[in-house]
Scaffold this active site. Structure first.
Site, PDB file in Angstrom:
ATOM      1  N   LYS A 122       0.066   4.250  -0.319  1.00 48.97           N
ATOM      2  CA  LYS A 122      -0.569   5.460   0.228  1.00 48.97           C
ATOM      3  C   LYS A 122      -0.333   6.623  -0.746  1.00 48.97           C
ATOM      4  O   LYS A 122      -0.300   6.401  -1.947  1.00 48.97           O
ATOM      5  CB  LYS A 122      -0.067   5.726   1.646  1.00 48.97           C
ATOM      6  CG  LYS A 122      -0.193   4.464   2.521  1.00 48.97           C
ATOM      7  CD  LYS A 122       0.037   4.688   3.966  1.00 48.97           C
ATOM      8  CE  LYS A 122      -0.148   3.357   4.710  1.00 48.97           C
ATOM      9  NZ  LYS A 122      -0.007   3.481   6.155  1.00 48.97           N
ATOM     10  N   GLU A 127      -6.685   4.990   7.958  1.00 47.18           N
ATOM     11  CA  GLU A 127      -6.443   6.394   7.582  1.00 47.18           C
ATOM     12  C   GLU A 127      -7.687   7.001   6.946  1.00 47.18           C
ATOM     13  O   GLU A 127      -7.955   8.190   7.095  1.00 47.18           O
ATOM     14  CB  GLU A 127      -5.215   6.486   6.658  1.00 47.18           C
ATOM     15  CG  GLU A 127      -3.927   6.291   7.453  1.00 47.18           C
ATOM     16  CD  GLU A 127      -2.773   5.687   6.676  1.00 47.18           C
ATOM     17  OE1 GLU A 127      -2.814   5.664   5.429  1.00 47.18           O
ATOM     18  OE2 GLU A 127      -1.814   5.220   7.326  1.00 47.18           O
ATOM     19  N   GLU A 130      -4.996  -4.490  10.878  1.00 45.61           N
ATOM     20  CA  GLU A 130      -4.000  -3.427  10.999  1.00 45.61           C
ATOM     21  C   GLU A 130      -4.239  -2.646  12.286  1.00 45.61           C
ATOM     22  O   GLU A 130      -5.037  -1.701  12.303  1.00 45.61           O
ATOM     23  CB  GLU A 130      -4.099  -2.469   9.813  1.00 45.61           C
ATOM     24  CG  GLU A 130      -3.806  -3.106   8.469  1.00 45.61           C
ATOM     25  CD  GLU A 130      -3.251  -2.080   7.475  1.00 45.61           C
ATOM     26  OE1 GLU A 130      -2.152  -2.323   6.979  1.00 45.61           O
ATOM     27  OE2 GLU A 130      -3.897  -1.056   7.230  1.00 45.61           O
ATOM     28  N   ASN A 173       0.871  -1.180   0.000  1.00 49.93           N
ATOM     29  CA  ASN A 173       0.000   0.000   0.000  1.00 49.93           C
ATOM     30  C   ASN A 173       0.907   1.228   0.000  1.00 49.93           C
ATOM     31  O   ASN A 173       1.482   1.580   1.020  1.00 49.93           O
ATOM     32  CB  ASN A 173      -0.899  -0.011   1.248  1.00 49.93           C
ATOM     33  CG  ASN A 173      -1.749   1.244   1.350  1.00 49.93           C
ATOM     34  OD1 ASN A 173      -1.795   2.051   0.419  1.00 49.93           O
ATOM     35  ND2 ASN A 173      -2.425   1.409   2.472  1.00 49.93           N
ATOM     36  N   HIS A 189      -9.520   1.270   5.316  1.00 51.10           N
ATOM     37  CA  HIS A 189      -8.219   1.544   5.934  1.00 51.10           C
ATOM     38  C   HIS A 189      -8.404   2.566   7.058  1.00 51.10           C
ATOM     39  O   HIS A 189      -9.180   3.511   6.932  1.00 51.10           O
ATOM     40  CB  HIS A 189      -7.234   2.058   4.884  1.00 51.10           C
ATOM     41  CG  HIS A 189      -5.827   2.053   5.371  1.00 51.10           C
ATOM     42  ND1 HIS A 189      -5.344   2.994   6.256  1.00 51.10           N
ATOM     43  CD2 HIS A 189      -4.806   1.192   5.144  1.00 51.10           C
ATOM     44  CE1 HIS A 189      -4.080   2.719   6.538  1.00 51.10           C
ATOM     45  NE2 HIS A 189      -3.726   1.631   5.872  1.00 51.10           N
ATOM     46  N   SER A 206       3.783  -1.565  10.285  1.00 57.59           N
ATOM     47  CA  SER A 206       5.239  -1.607  10.446  1.00 57.59           C
ATOM     48  C   SER A 206       5.851  -2.970  10.110  1.00 57.59           C
ATOM     49  O   SER A 206       6.760  -3.440  10.795  1.00 57.59           O
ATOM     50  CB  SER A 206       5.637  -1.164  11.859  1.00 57.59           C
ATOM     51  OG  SER A 206       5.229   0.171  12.090  1.00 57.59           O
ATOM     52  N   GLY A 259       3.115  -0.840   4.200  1.00 59.79           N
ATOM     53  CA  GLY A 259       3.151   0.572   3.817  1.00 59.79           C
ATOM     54  C   GLY A 259       4.582   0.994   3.507  1.00 59.79           C
ATOM     55  O   GLY A 259       5.114   0.689   2.438  1.00 59.79           O
ATOM     56  N   GLY A 315       2.819   2.843  10.654  1.00 65.32           N
ATOM     57  CA  GLY A 315       3.759   3.942  10.459  1.00 65.32           C
ATOM     58  C   GLY A 315       4.508   4.352  11.722  1.00 65.32           C
ATOM     59  O   GLY A 315       5.146   5.401  11.752  1.00 65.32           O
TER      60      GLY A 315
HETATM   61  P1  13P Z   1       3.260   0.836   7.539  1.00 67.68           P
HETATM   62  O1  13P Z   1       3.782  -0.460   6.988  1.00 67.68           O
HETATM   63  O2  13P Z   1       3.958   2.037   6.958  1.00 67.68           O
HETATM   64  O3  13P Z   1       3.179   0.826   9.014  1.00 67.68           O
HETATM   65  O4  13P Z   1       1.736   0.974   6.992  1.00 67.68           O
HETATM   66  C1  13P Z   1       0.872  -0.080   7.184  1.00 67.68           C
HETATM   67  C2  13P Z   1      -0.380   0.190   6.442  1.00 67.68           C
HETATM   68  O5  13P Z   1      -1.154   1.054   6.826  1.00 67.68           O
HETATM   69  C3  13P Z   1      -0.651  -0.595   5.239  1.00 67.68           C
HETATM   70  O6  13P Z   1      -1.946  -0.391   4.793  1.00 67.68           O
END
Ligand code: 13P
Length: 249
Positions: free
Chosen positions: A11, A97, A164, A9, A95, A209, A230, A170
């Site tokens: 983003k 976010e 997640e 992903n 998601h 992460s 991510g 992140g």
């Molecule tokens: P990170 O791997 O950057 O923590 O992000 C995870 C994520 O939100 C994947 O959708």
């Protein structure tokens, strides 16, 4: 047997030329990866070039979001059919976010899943608790609510569940294998209740992460079937190391 499912992903990262550069370096690394489902979710603007460049590979495409209406006066939105048209096989829905910054509720998530499935997209359905919810002992309650509301009235075909935990996204704070396994097993139990005994067929992937350093431990968990990556998916080397995780470490 569930096939491992590893998705990137990106983003809101990478221009079209940066996407092309990634794919140029990515394709030669795909040898011997047919035992893993590999999915790339670039931003909307990079979907077309990705579809073109990846068409003869084993990599499939996902969109990071989708709207639930088929067409019409919805400025800025993208329909499920448009995603199919550009070459997507999946859409990421729910998601954290999007829930956090764009006020997507369980009801909106449910409408999106319905519309995307109707158009023929597979769904990468994200769920997970915040730190506050975990500390208050509410993790299972949150997961149960998100599953029940998000999947209300939806059949079980072509749905990948992505666990997640928000506190791990992140932050560099990955869930321990024990925490991931516990949550995944709980999710599978809820899916069993919802879909009879079909839960064993579901791919339940972990996100938050994931890195080359921790992927082997996470993938060694019985109920962890893959990863939604991510930050570590933005570089070919680290993403490929995750795709080529080693189960026996
Ligand atoms: P990170 O791997 O950057 O923590 O992000 C995870 C994520 O939100 C994947 O959708």
């Amino acid at each position: 047997m569930r096939k491992p499912f590893i998705a990137a992903n990106w983003k809101m990262n990478k221009t079209i030329s940066e996407t092309q550069e990634f794919i140029y370096n990515f394709i030669p690394e795909l040898k011997d990866t047919s035992d893993v489902d590999i999915v790339l979710a670039p931003p909307f603007t990079s979907l077309r070039i990705s579809a073109e460049k990846l068409k003869d590979t084993n990599v499939t495409l996902a969109a990071q979001n989708v709207f639930y209406e088929e067409k019409g006066a919805y400025t800025g939105e993208v329909s499920p059919l448009m995603l199919i048209d550009v070459g997507c096989k999946y859409a990421i829905i729910g998601h954290s976010e999007r829930r956090q910054y764009f006020n997507e509720t369980d009801e909106i998530v449910n409408k999106k899943i319905k519309a995307a499935k109707k158009a023929g997209l597979g769904i990468i359905f994200c769920i997970g608790e915040s730190l506050k919810e975990r500390e208050a002992g509410k993790t299972f309650d949150v997961l149960q609510r998100e599953i029940e509301k998000g999947l209300n009235g939806i059949d079980s075909d072509n749905i990948i569940i992505a666990y997640e935990p928000i506190w791990a996204i992140g932050t560099g704070k990955t869930a321990t294998p024990e925490q991931a396994q516990e949550a995944h097993a709980y999710i599978r139990e809820r899916l069993n209740i919802l879909y009879g005994n079909k839960a064993d067929d579901f791919c339940i992937i972990y996100g938050g992460s994931v890195t080359p350093e921790n992927v082997d431990y996470l993938m060694a968990c019985k109920d962890v079937d893959g990863a939604l990556v991510g930050g570590a998916s933005l570089k070919v080397d680290s993403f490929m190391r995750i795709v080529k995780f080693r189960k026996e470490s």
